[in-house]
Design an enzyme around this catalytic site. Structure first.
Site, PDB file in Angstrom:
ATOM      1  N   HIS A   3      -5.270   5.476   1.758  1.00 59.01           N
ATOM      2  CA  HIS A   3      -6.495   6.111   1.267  1.00 59.01           C
ATOM      3  C   HIS A   3      -6.646   7.540   1.786  1.00 59.01           C
ATOM      4  CE1 HIS A   3      -8.892   2.554  -0.475  1.00 59.01           C
ATOM      5  NE2 HIS A   3      -7.631   2.167  -0.343  1.00 59.01           N
ATOM      6  N   ASP A   4      -6.219   7.794   3.032  1.00 60.42           N
ATOM      7  CA  ASP A   4      -6.310   9.159   3.544  1.00 60.42           C
ATOM      8  C   ASP A   4      -5.266  10.057   2.876  1.00 60.42           C
ATOM      9  OD1 ASP A   4      -7.220  11.299   5.158  1.00 60.42           O
ATOM     10  OD2 ASP A   4      -5.564  10.957   6.550  1.00 60.42           O
ATOM     11  N   SER A  14      -8.735  13.453   6.965  1.00 58.52           N
ATOM     12  CA  SER A  14     -10.023  13.873   6.391  1.00 58.52           C
ATOM     13  C   SER A  14     -10.952  12.688   6.173  1.00 58.52           C
ATOM     14  CB  SER A  14      -9.802  14.611   5.062  1.00 58.52           C
ATOM     15  OG  SER A  14      -9.218  13.748   4.090  1.00 58.52           O
ATOM     16  N   HIS A  37       0.583  -4.989  -0.129  1.00 58.14           N
ATOM     17  CA  HIS A  37      -0.333  -6.065  -0.510  1.00 58.14           C
ATOM     18  C   HIS A  37       0.178  -7.431  -0.062  1.00 58.14           C
ATOM     19  CE1 HIS A  37      -2.639  -3.623  -3.827  1.00 58.14           C
ATOM     20  NE2 HIS A  37      -2.793  -3.152  -2.606  1.00 58.14           N
ATOM     21  N   ASP A  90      -1.494 -12.643  -1.231  1.00 61.46           N
ATOM     22  CA  ASP A  90      -0.410 -13.630  -1.365  1.00 61.46           C
ATOM     23  C   ASP A  90      -0.661 -14.729  -0.344  1.00 61.46           C
ATOM     24  OD1 ASP A  90       0.714 -12.933   1.103  1.00 61.46           O
ATOM     25  OD2 ASP A  90       2.542 -12.064   0.271  1.00 61.46           O
ATOM     26  N   THR A 118       0.968 -15.567   2.213  1.00 59.18           N
ATOM     27  CA  THR A 118       1.488 -15.307   3.563  1.00 59.18           C
ATOM     28  C   THR A 118       1.016 -13.942   4.068  1.00 59.18           C
ATOM     29  OG1 THR A 118       3.479 -14.373   2.544  1.00 59.18           O
ATOM     30  CG2 THR A 118       3.588 -16.697   3.211  1.00 59.18           C
ATOM     31  N   ILE A 132       2.734 -12.108   7.034  1.00 63.34           N
ATOM     32  CA  ILE A 132       4.170 -11.834   6.965  1.00 63.34           C
ATOM     33  C   ILE A 132       4.435 -10.800   5.874  1.00 63.34           C
ATOM     34  CG2 ILE A 132       6.470 -12.828   6.590  1.00 63.34           C
ATOM     35  CD1 ILE A 132       5.313 -15.513   7.443  1.00 63.34           C
TER      36      ILE A 132
END
Ligand code: CA
Ligand code: CA
Length: 355
Positions: free
Chosen positions: A69-70, A87, A192, A210, A212, A215
């Site tokens: 995101h930064d 920022s 993700h 997911d 897991t 992991i």
């Protein structure tokens, strides 16, 4: 005028070269080749012990998220921020109010005082922190990690972070504007595999993408290709698609990227190769961390990033109760037929505990 023999200059240069390569023992006992990285051994230990609590849990996940995101506040044509500059913390009063940054304030309350205590920049604590967070997730690569970013000077405008409800074309255009190819976006989405949603359906805060989430494996790529059959919570939220299993949350953007002709084959390619996925992700993360910077003006402190434990598997598996018939095929190449199915009956995926 004093003449200096050329060989003397050469020796001087060699001596300097040797001096910078001599190992240094930092105050905490860590041995480094570059003494400038000692500061970062201490930052690493503080992060692991006091923010991540030694696990690939919620705070590790959130630090990998804030790294994206930064940094993505950037455009190759300018005008969208200075990338991985911190920022999002320096100008948090503005950037943290953007809808796409909902929930990020939690990890800022951990990272900001830690950066201040160690006198390091926010851009650095975010990107270095992401690499340290990954080191706690079995299967994650050791990401090449630079430090030395100056403090942010300008706020990133709203609209730089892709939304889970954006069409694929919009997401790919935004990523291209920041300098990323579709395959690099898919590689970044390996993150993700160690992530959960908090703000799309708040009552099921911590529901992972997911089965897991502790992991860094390639389950995400297999499970998002499974046919969606249910909503784990209230359902029908903006940016949500049906998932294949109780407790698991599916982002609409993941669902569509797995099925779009521009990205489906890269997506599927990661199902059979944990190492290819980890390698592509690592390269893309380093590129992300350098948005707005040149590596030549920074210091490489990868040597203080721990190596993550190995993933327990190199190929994805079908969760219990699922098999090849539940795959929604999108790539023209056949889906791998050699993957095993987890034994037992289907169970709900547990939420990631709050830290
Ligand atoms: Ca930024
Ligand atoms: Ca995973």
């Amino acid at each position: 005028m004093i003449s200096v023999p050329l060989f003397a200059l050469a020796l001087f240069g060699t001596a300097n070269g040797l001096a910078t390569k001599r190992a240094t023992t930092c105050a905490d006992g860590t041995t480094v080749q570059n003494a400038a990285c000692c500061t970062w051994a201490a930052v690493r230990d503080d992060l692991i012990n006091n923010v991540f609590e030694g696990i690939c849990g919620e705070n590790a996940h959130s630090t990998i998220r804030i790294a994206f995101h930064d940094a993505i506040g950037f455009s190759t044509s300018g005008g969208k921020g200075n990338g991985a500059d911190g920022s999002i913390i320096t100008f948090g009063a503005t950037e943290l109010n953007y809808a796409a940054n909902a929930g990020i304030d939690d990890i800022v309350t951990d990272l900001q005082p830690l950066a201040d205590a160690h006198k390091v920049s926010y851009g650095d604590v975010i990107q270095f922190g992401s690499s340290v967070a990954l080191s706690l997730c079995p299967g994650a690569p050791q990401v090449q990690t630079f430090v030395g970013r100056p403090n942010a000077t300008i706020v990133a405008p709203d609209g730089t972070i892709p939304n889970p409800f954006d069409p694929v074309t919009t997401i790919l255009a935004r990523m291209a504007d920041a300098g990323f190819q579709p395959a690099e976006l898919v590689a970044l989405l390996a993150s993700h595999s160690v992530a959960a949603q908090d703000q799309i359906d708040p009552p099921i805060h911590g529901s992972p993408f997911d089965s897991t989430p502790g992991i860094f494996d390639n389950q995400l790529f297999l499970e998002v290709q499974l046919r969606g059959t249910l909503f784990p919570g209230s359902g029908g939220n903006q940016g949500e698609a049906e998932s294949p299993m109780q407790g698991e949350f599916r982002l609409l953007s993941d669902q569509e990227l797995a099925r779009d002709s521009r990205t489906a084959c890269t997506w599927q390619s990661f199902v059979t190769s944990q190492s290819a996925m980890a390698s592509a992700f690592s390269k893309a993360m380093t590129k992300l961390s350098l948005l707005g910077h040149s590596s030549s003006s920074l210091t490489d402190c990868t040597e203080v990033i721990p190596k993550a434990p190995a993933s327990p598997r190199s190929q994805a598996f079908f969760p219990a109760g699922q098999n090849l018939n539940n795959i929604e095929q999108a790539c023209s190449a056949a889906f791998p037929k050699t993957l095993s199915t987890q034994a037992g009956t289907a169970t709900a995926v547990p939420v990631v505990p709050t830290q």
